[in-house]
Design a protein around this motif. Structure first.
Motif, mmCIF file in Angstrom:
data_model
loop_
_atom_site.group_PDB
_atom_site.id
_atom_site.type_symbol
_atom_site.label_atom_id
_atom_site.label_comp_id
_atom_site.label_asym_id
_atom_site.label_seq_id
_atom_site.Cartn_x
_atom_site.Cartn_y
_atom_site.Cartn_z
ATOM 1 N N ASN A 1 0.830 -1.211 0.000
ATOM 2 C CA ASN A 1 0.000 0.000 0.000
ATOM 3 C C ASN A 1 0.866 1.263 0.000
ATOM 4 O OD1 ASN A 1 -2.460 1.382 0.088
ATOM 5 N ND2 ASN A 1 -2.493 1.448 2.314
ATOM 6 N N GLU B 1 -0.191 -7.376 -4.486
ATOM 7 C CA GLU B 1 -0.956 -6.312 -5.134
ATOM 8 C C GLU B 1 -0.407 -4.962 -4.683
ATOM 9 O OE1 GLU B 1 -2.903 -7.247 -7.307
ATOM 10 O OE2 GLU B 1 -3.916 -9.115 -6.734
ATOM 11 N N LEU C 1 -1.202 -0.776 -4.239
ATOM 12 C CA LEU C 1 -2.182 0.308 -4.203
ATOM 13 C C LEU C 1 -1.422 1.624 -4.081
ATOM 14 C CD1 LEU C 1 -4.939 -1.133 -1.844
ATOM 15 C CD2 LEU C 1 -5.017 -0.910 -4.334
ATOM 16 N N PRO C 2 -1.906 2.668 -4.766
ATOM 17 C CA PRO C 2 -1.165 3.926 -4.787
ATOM 18 C C PRO C 2 -1.359 4.742 -3.508
ATOM 19 C CG PRO C 2 -3.203 4.165 -6.026
ATOM 20 C CD PRO C 2 -3.110 2.712 -5.621
ATOM 21 N N GLN D 1 -11.572 4.895 -5.293
ATOM 22 C CA GLN D 1 -10.393 4.825 -6.152
ATOM 23 C C GLN D 1 -9.599 3.546 -5.875
ATOM 24 O OE1 GLN D 1 -7.733 8.232 -5.920
ATOM 25 N NE2 GLN D 1 -6.026 7.060 -6.752
ATOM 26 N N LEU D 2 -9.377 3.246 -4.595
ATOM 27 C CA LEU D 2 -8.663 2.028 -4.229
ATOM 28 C C LEU D 2 -9.467 0.780 -4.612
ATOM 29 C CD1 LEU D 2 -7.293 3.034 -0.707
ATOM 30 C CD2 LEU D 2 -6.066 3.045 -2.887
ATOM 31 N N ARG E 1 -11.494 0.466 -7.119
ATOM 32 C CA ARG E 1 -11.360 0.245 -8.568
ATOM 33 C C ARG E 1 -10.024 -0.415 -8.901
ATOM 34 N NH1 ARG E 1 -14.194 5.214 -8.625
ATOM 35 N NH2 ARG E 1 -12.252 6.416 -8.664
ATOM 36 N N GLU E 2 -8.989 -0.114 -8.121
ATOM 37 C CA GLU E 2 -7.700 -0.770 -8.315
ATOM 38 C C GLU E 2 -7.787 -2.262 -7.974
ATOM 39 O OE1 GLU E 2 -4.697 0.449 -9.273
ATOM 40 O OE2 GLU E 2 -5.277 2.552 -9.510
ATOM 41 N N ARG F 1 -8.772 -7.664 -9.745
ATOM 42 C CA ARG F 1 -7.824 -8.651 -9.220
ATOM 43 C C ARG F 1 -8.470 -9.664 -8.276
ATOM 44 N NH1 ARG F 1 -3.611 -3.931 -7.271
ATOM 45 N NH2 ARG F 1 -3.621 -2.748 -9.201
#
Length: 321
Positions: free
Chosen positions: A227, A290, A292-293, A306-307, A309-310, A314
């Motif tokens: 993260n 994985e 996450l930005p 937003q998270l 949708r990331e 997956r």
């Protein structure tokens, strides 16, 4: 067997070192799992009250309530699971105490019981999760998935494995039977423990340690989520190329400006190399990692979507354990 062919867990335990954003990841995961027609319960324990601020709502209580629409059109519900209320449920379910159980709470007997038997608190909390996973309403499962914002990695194995120990001690009676049924769920493909970390030395080390402890306890590990990852890898550039670029933009490429920009560039490259090294170390655990930005302005409801949708593309399956 491919990842997409593996059974998809219905109980998702999200844990991580403090500061890694595990609560945000748990909330985003709940939103991502709430596809069309699906209902997802997002729960927290130990009175943390970390979920409500993310959704801009009042503090959660023991009663399940609607939080938000899922990223895929379903519904997300929230709950704060407390040991006192869970014990009242337990007494009503197994001993039919009803109002007598509430009287015990009034006189402090429940708090006394969970104080002298600390493991009982975790048994009650995990038992409530099992009830939410298995509950049916109108002929269908009440929830398609349950997501728990769990205790941090340093405590999560003890939290999840307490029912195994209690089941060994209580061979007969409701407590023993209840503990064993919860333990079966927590050690099955119906559950996955997702480990949240950030690209820094201490969180990554704690994630590696937690993974080892989970495997030793035969608890199923799902994904490792790296993260708060910042930026993309910068392109290779030399001082001469930087000077030429500045000149083409109409700027005077004096030595001080070029040196300052090259210093920032090298710092960014070093940070990316560090992230790559942490990712490589996590991938050595044999789990899908994985990313996450980082959301610089902080995570609110918009950031959660937003998270989510990331995460949504997956979620086809989980790694075998």
């Amino acid at each position: 067997m491919t990842a997409s062919a593996l059974p998809v867990p219905r109980l998702h335990i999200v844990t991580g070192k403090g500061g890694t954003g595990k609560t945000s990841v748990a909330a985003a995961l709940a939103l991502a799992l709430a596809g069309p027609g699906r209902r997802v319960l997002l729960a927290e324990v130990e009175g943390r009250q970390g979920i409500a601020p993310l959704f801009g709502t009042a503090s959660l209580g023991y009663e399940e309530r609607h939080l938000a629409a899922g990223a895929g059109g379903g519904e997300v519900f929230g709950q704060s699971v407390g040991a006192d209320e869970a014990l009242l449920d337990y007494l009503t379910m197994f001993y039919r105490l009803g109002s007598a159980g509430r009287a015990l709470q009034k006189f402090g007997a429940i708090d006394f019981a969970t104080t002298i038997a600390p493991g009982l608190r975790d048994i009650l909390l995990t038992g409530k999760l099992k009830e939410a996973v298995s509950r049916t309403e109108s002929g269908r499962m009440a929830y398609d998935a349950v997501v728990l914002d769990a205790p941090p990695t340093g405590r999560v194995v003890k939290f999840l494995n307490v029912t195994v120990e209690s089941g060994r001690l209580a061979k007969t009676g409701p407590i023993g039977k209840h503990s064993r049924s919860v333990a079966r769920l927590l050690h099955s493909s119906q559950m996955a423990v997702h480990l949240v970390t950030t690209p820094a030395a201490m969180p990554v080390q704690e994630t590696v340690d937690a993974h080892r402890e989970l495997m030793a306890a035969d608890l199923p590990v799902g994904r490792i989520i790296l993260n708060k990852v910042t930026g993309a890898k910068p392109a290779e550039i030399t001082p001469d190329e930087l000077e030429a670029g500045l000149a083409s933009a109409g700027l005077v490429p004096d030595a001080a400006l070029v040196a300052g920009l090259m210093s920032e560039y090298e710092s960014a490259r070093a940070e990316i190399r560090a992230v790559d090294a942490y990712r490589d170390r996590l991938e050595q655990l044999g789990r899908r990692v994985e990313e996450l930005p980082l959301i610089p302005e902080g995570v609110d409801l918009s950031g959660l979507y937003q998270l989510a949708r990331e995460l949504t593309p997956r979620l086809g399956g989980q790694d075998a354990h």
